[in-house]
Design a protein around this motif. Structure first.
Motif, PDB file in Angstrom:
ATOM      1  N   ALA A   1       0.879  -1.137   0.058  1.00  0.00           N
ATOM      2  CA  ALA A   1       0.030  -0.080   0.227  1.00  0.00           C
ATOM      3  C   ALA A   1       0.826   1.234   0.038  1.00  0.00           C
ATOM      4  O   ALA A   1       0.601   2.258  -0.542  1.00  0.00           O
ATOM      5  N   ILE A   2       1.910   1.324   0.696  1.00  0.00           N
ATOM      6  CA  ILE A   2       2.894   2.617   0.744  1.00  0.00           C
ATOM      7  C   ILE A   2       3.333   2.801  -0.511  1.00  0.00           C
ATOM      8  O   ILE A   2       3.175   4.231  -0.954  1.00  0.00           O
ATOM      9  N   PRO A   3       3.872   2.036  -1.292  1.00  0.00           N
ATOM     10  CA  PRO A   3       4.330   2.413  -2.740  1.00  0.00           C
ATOM     11  C   PRO A   3       3.045   2.977  -3.551  1.00  0.00           C
ATOM     12  O   PRO A   3       3.435   3.876  -4.218  1.00  0.00           O
ATOM     13  N   VAL A   4       1.836   2.455  -3.427  1.00  0.00           N
ATOM     14  CA  VAL A   4       0.779   2.909  -4.028  1.00  0.00           C
ATOM     15  C   VAL A   4       0.471   4.177  -3.716  1.00  0.00           C
ATOM     16  O   VAL A   4       0.322   5.293  -4.676  1.00  0.00           O
ATOM     17  N   PHE A   5       0.396   4.531  -2.467  1.00  0.00           N
ATOM     18  CA  PHE A   5       0.265   5.899  -1.580  1.00  0.00           C
ATOM     19  C   PHE A   5       1.315   6.949  -2.387  1.00  0.00           C
ATOM     20  O   PHE A   5       0.938   8.036  -2.581  1.00  0.00           O
ATOM     21  N   VAL A   6       2.582   6.606  -2.032  1.00  0.00           N
ATOM     22  CA  VAL A   6       3.655   7.317  -2.500  1.00  0.00           C
ATOM     23  C   VAL A   6       3.490   7.860  -4.141  1.00  0.00           C
ATOM     24  O   VAL A   6       3.603   9.000  -4.488  1.00  0.00           O
ATOM     25  N   ILE A   7       3.224   6.697  -4.945  1.00  0.00           N
ATOM     26  CA  ILE A   7       3.110   7.052  -6.541  1.00  0.00           C
ATOM     27  C   ILE A   7       2.148   8.057  -6.690  1.00  0.00           C
ATOM     28  O   ILE A   7       2.018   8.937  -7.422  1.00  0.00           O
ATOM     29  N   ALA A   8       0.838   7.954  -5.955  1.00  0.00           N
ATOM     30  CA  ALA A   8      -0.657   8.653  -5.924  1.00  0.00           C
ATOM     31  C   ALA A   8      -0.277  10.042  -5.745  1.00  0.00           C
ATOM     32  O   ALA A   8      -0.762  10.931  -6.142  1.00  0.00           O
ATOM     33  N   MET A   9       0.534  10.262  -4.413  1.00  0.00           N
ATOM     34  CA  MET A   9       0.510  11.511  -3.790  1.00  0.00           C
ATOM     35  C   MET A   9       1.614  12.158  -4.547  1.00  0.00           C
ATOM     36  O   MET A   9       1.591  13.445  -4.535  1.00  0.00           O
ATOM     37  N   PHE A  10       2.828  11.596  -4.857  1.00  0.00           N
ATOM     38  CA  PHE A  10       3.972  12.459  -5.206  1.00  0.00           C
ATOM     39  C   PHE A  10       4.627  12.145  -6.713  1.00  0.00           C
ATOM     40  O   PHE A  10       5.235  13.363  -7.219  1.00  0.00           O
ATOM     41  N   PHE A  11       4.178  11.200  -7.346  1.00  0.00           N
ATOM     42  CA  PHE A  11       4.974  10.946  -8.631  1.00  0.00           C
ATOM     43  C   PHE A  11       3.804  10.666  -9.714  1.00  0.00           C
ATOM     44  O   PHE A  11       4.190  10.190 -10.654  1.00  0.00           O
ATOM     45  N   MET A  12       2.522  11.196  -9.319  1.00  0.00           N
ATOM     46  CA  MET A  12       1.244  10.812 -10.507  1.00  0.00           C
ATOM     47  C   MET A  12       1.688  11.678 -11.715  1.00  0.00           C
ATOM     48  O   MET A  12       1.984  12.971 -11.424  1.00  0.00           O
TER      49      MET A  12
END
Length: 748
Positions: free
Chosen positions: A112-123
């Motif tokens: 979940a943390i990688p998904v959260f990081v991608i969605a919040m910071f690298f979208m």
């Protein structure tokens, strides 16, 4: 936890059972199980306790049995444990569940943390980011969170719903919406709507809920610590003597009539009698007294107490579920599984809460879809997901039972056994306390209070003769005098020809002299004169409600002895403490008015009634209840049973009869009257905790649901993120549990 099924046949021919249940994940699960089992033919009453994971049933065994009930519960995803050694199984299952939750939580966090990081910071910066997030989300939803969907499906098949339904709907909708926008982004883009994905919301919600459940499991274990400590008082291994040979066996293998060898430091496994040896036994877990009690041949020992320096051989009389310790565990468990009126109201709310929330979610979706700004579908979907997540009724369902479990557990720890939750809810409301006299205010047995000899110093021979007479008598007063003399190390004389006179006393001969012990009737019958100074003292003792016993040698009174049922040392202070809480105290007794008056004055009671039959006590309580009084009664005997049952709160002395304890809703194991004030204060603290829990749980839902639905959007443009909703929901449950656990350390 004590989990073996407990079956008791009641007067109506119905069967009572207390069993454990697996598979409940939230408070609405308890409501679902109750509502599913209650309509069944033969089921009279059902009470499910979510934190305790237990089920109390009253049913007609001629119409339905436990195996059929187990099968019915299994239809909606719950498992009723009926094994005899269910306690061992449940502990293993609880450990496995906690460990499994931990692994699922770790796995969900890893993905979940990688998904959260991608969605919040690298979208928008990573190629195939939506496909990557979808791949990371699949193990979170369909491995870590698969039970949400399994339970929700089972519920749906029976037109039922619980918290898992909300989680499965919200995360499932978010995931499927995101999958469509990943696989077929052109579907929305053709309509001019950006194909947003919400994989991060789905996975983070599951991660937060798993975290909440993991912490909740740990907190629930703490609320039931009192039961586990009581169960820990049972030794795992026991040394028995069979055919003259010492054997080490399991606690569960002990038979009635078994000879058990107790070495120094051993915990006593059963209720029984000393067969051989002498030792001191620490009985503080029963009596509350720190001083060890000497045990000799023929004296009783209780399960859970500790043998100290000497070795004993005891014979088992009560084993397993028959022991006093098992009764304590059973009553505490039953109390923790019972529900007060306030909890029944909360259960009704929780039962309709999930369907209402699903309805609100659909209404929210429709309003956003019809009236919301573009992209309407996205806003409608996000609001639906957020409402479904944040409205979970977990905090509401945990508010009452967790506080009760801690309160009841604390009561047990301090020697107050609380039979049901209703009594704990009612105790702080009482305005009148009825006290029985004998065995409640007083010690309940005659004791020598004074002894005066005609000579300044009595001879050892006369004391020995007195002991010789009284040791042969079976009268309770003779027993009190015998105990007094033996305590003072008097040596019994070798006398001749004992003769008893019913209602008067006894005589004995020694070296041609006649010695009498008894009342004035016996003295008059044998023409024994009483000296004026002794007669004056005797009359004074009688005015103090003491029984006077005369001891004579031929025609001369050698001694007068005062015997009385002494007032408990703590009685006066305990009654004062209760009065300071605003409670009126009344004494009821079957004894005569003179004795009642003396005792009442000693302990500071103004209102009392004497010469009462057992039925009179119940009638008196009923009479003042009709005046609007909320009444508690404390008593210890069979004659108090009717009054204890009639009272709003019945309080039994632990040293009293089994019938009194069955009739009462509270039992003071140490028979210490100070515990009455403690029980009232504990009741008040517990109800304060419940009200605090319910306030915050209701406030949370009242505020959170409108915010989740988007009520602030027209004003400030704020729309709550589903991830934040999941965190807030988990935090609300943990805060309620934490507030309940504060009760453990609160000053009472």
């Amino acid at each position: 936890m004590e989990t073996e099924q407990i079956l008791i046949e009641n007067k109506a021919g119905l069967q009572n059972a207390n069993v454990r249940v697996l598979g409940m994940t939230c408070a609405s699960c308890a409501v679902s199980l109750e509502s599913y089992l209650k309509p069944l033919d033969g089921v009279s009453d059902v009470s499910v306790n979510y934190p305790n994971q237990s089920l109390s049933l009253t049913y007609d065994k001629n119409q339905i049995n436990l195996n059929q009930l187990k099968q019915k519960a299994g239809e909606i995803g719950y498992e009723i444990l009926l094994e005899k050694n269910a306690s061992n199984k449940i502990e293993e299952i609880e450990k496995e569940n906690h460990q499994r939750l931990r692994i699922k939580l770790i796995v969900s966090a890893v993905f979940a943390i990688p998904v959260f990081v991608i969605a919040m910071f690298f979208m928008g910066t990573i190629p195939y980011e939506n496909w990557i997030m979808m791949g990371f989300s699949i193990p979170v939803l369909f491995w870590s969170g698969r039970e949400f969907f399994i339970v929700a499906w089972k519920k749906m098949l029976h037109f039922s719903a619980n918290m898992d339904t909300l989680v499965a709907l919200s995360t499932g909708v978010a995931f499927m919406f995101s999958v469509i926008n990943t696989v077929l982004p052109q579907f929305l883009e053709k309509q001019g709507i950006a194909a947003h994905v919400y994989f991060e919301s789905a996975v983070v919600i599951i991660m937060f809920i798993l975290l909440g459940r993991y912490l909740e499991e740990g907190a629930k274990n703490k609320t039931s610590l009192a039961i586990k400590k009581l169960m820990g008082l049972r030794p795992k291994k026991v040394t028995v003597i069979r055919n003259g040979v010492d054997q080490t066996i399991s606690y569960h293998e002990i038979n009635r009539g078994e000879l058990i060898l107790l070495k120094p430091g051993d915990r006593i496994p059963v209720d029984g009698k000393v067969k051989k040896g002498y030792s001191f036994v620490d009985e503080s877990m029963i009596s509350g007294e720190p001083i060890a009690v000497g045990k000799n041949k023929g004296e009783k020992v209780l399960a859970g107490t500790i043998n100290q320096k000497g070795s004993l051989v005891i014979i088992s009389e009560k084993i397993g579920e028959e022991t006093l310790l098992s009764q304590i565990i059973r009553q505490v468990e039953k109390a923790q599984a019972s529900k007060p009126k306030i909890q029944k109201l909360v259960d009704q709310i929780a039962g309709i809460f999930v369907p209402v929330v699903i309805g609100l979610g659909i209404i929210t979706f429709m309003i956003w879809f019809v009236f919301g700004p573009e992209p309407r579908v996205v806003h409608a979907m996000v609001s639906l997901i957020t409402v479904l997540i944040i409205a979970c009724p977990c905090a509401l369902g945990l508010a009452t039972p967790t506080a009760l479990m801690v309160g009841i557990g604390r009561g047990a720890h301090h020697g107050t056994l609380i039979k049901d939750a209703q009594s704990l809810e009612m105790a702080y409301k009482i305005d009148t306390l009825i006290l029985d006299k004998t065995g409640t205010i007083t010690e309940g047995k005659p004791m020598v209070t004074d002894i005066i000899w005609s000579e300044e110093k009595s001879s050892e021979l006369l004391q020995g003769i007195l002991l010789s007479i009284e040791s042969r008598s079976e009268h309770p007063i003779a027993e009190a005098i015998t105990m007094y003399l033996r305590k003072n190390q008097v040596v019994e004389a070798n006398t001749e020809l004992f003769e008893s006179f019913t209602g008067m006393g006894a005589l004995i001969y020694f070296k041609g002299h006649k010695y009498l012990v008894g009342n004035t009737k016996l003295m008059d019958l044998h023409k024994v004169k009483i000296a004026a100074n002794l007669d004056k003292i005797a009359r004074q003792w009688e005015e103090e409600a003491k029984t006077v016993v005369y001891f004579s040698n031929d025609n001369k009174v050698e001694a007068i002895i005062a015997v009385a049922d002494q007032v408990k040392s703590e009685a006066e202070m305990a009654i004062k403490q209760v009065k300071n809480l605003g409670v009126e105290v009344v004494m009821l007794t079957g004894d005569n008015k003179a004795v009642a008056e003396v005792i009442a004055q000693k302990v500071g009671i103004k209102a009392y009634k004497a010469n009462l039959l057992p039925s009179d006590k119940g009638a008196y309580i009923e009479e003042i209840q009709k005046q609007g009084k909320i009444v508690a009664m404390a008593g210890d005997g069979i004659n108090d049973a009717q009054g204890l049952a009639q009272a709003d709160v019945g309080i039994a002395m632990g040293s009293g009869s089994d019938i009194a304890m069955e009739s009462a809703s509270l039992t003071l194991m140490s028979s210490n009257l100070n515990q009455i004030a403690v029980a009232i204060k504990l009741s008040k603290s517990t109800m304060q905790t419940i009200r605090q829990n319910l306030f915050w749980a209701f406030i949370y839902n009242l505020i959170a649901i409108p915010v989740a639905a988007g009520i602030l959007y027209p004003i400030s443009g704020f729309l709550l993120n589903p991830m934040i909703a999941g965190a807030a929901m988990a935090l609300s449950s943990i805060s309620v549990l934490a507030n309940s656990l504060r009760l453990k350390n609160r000053t009472i």
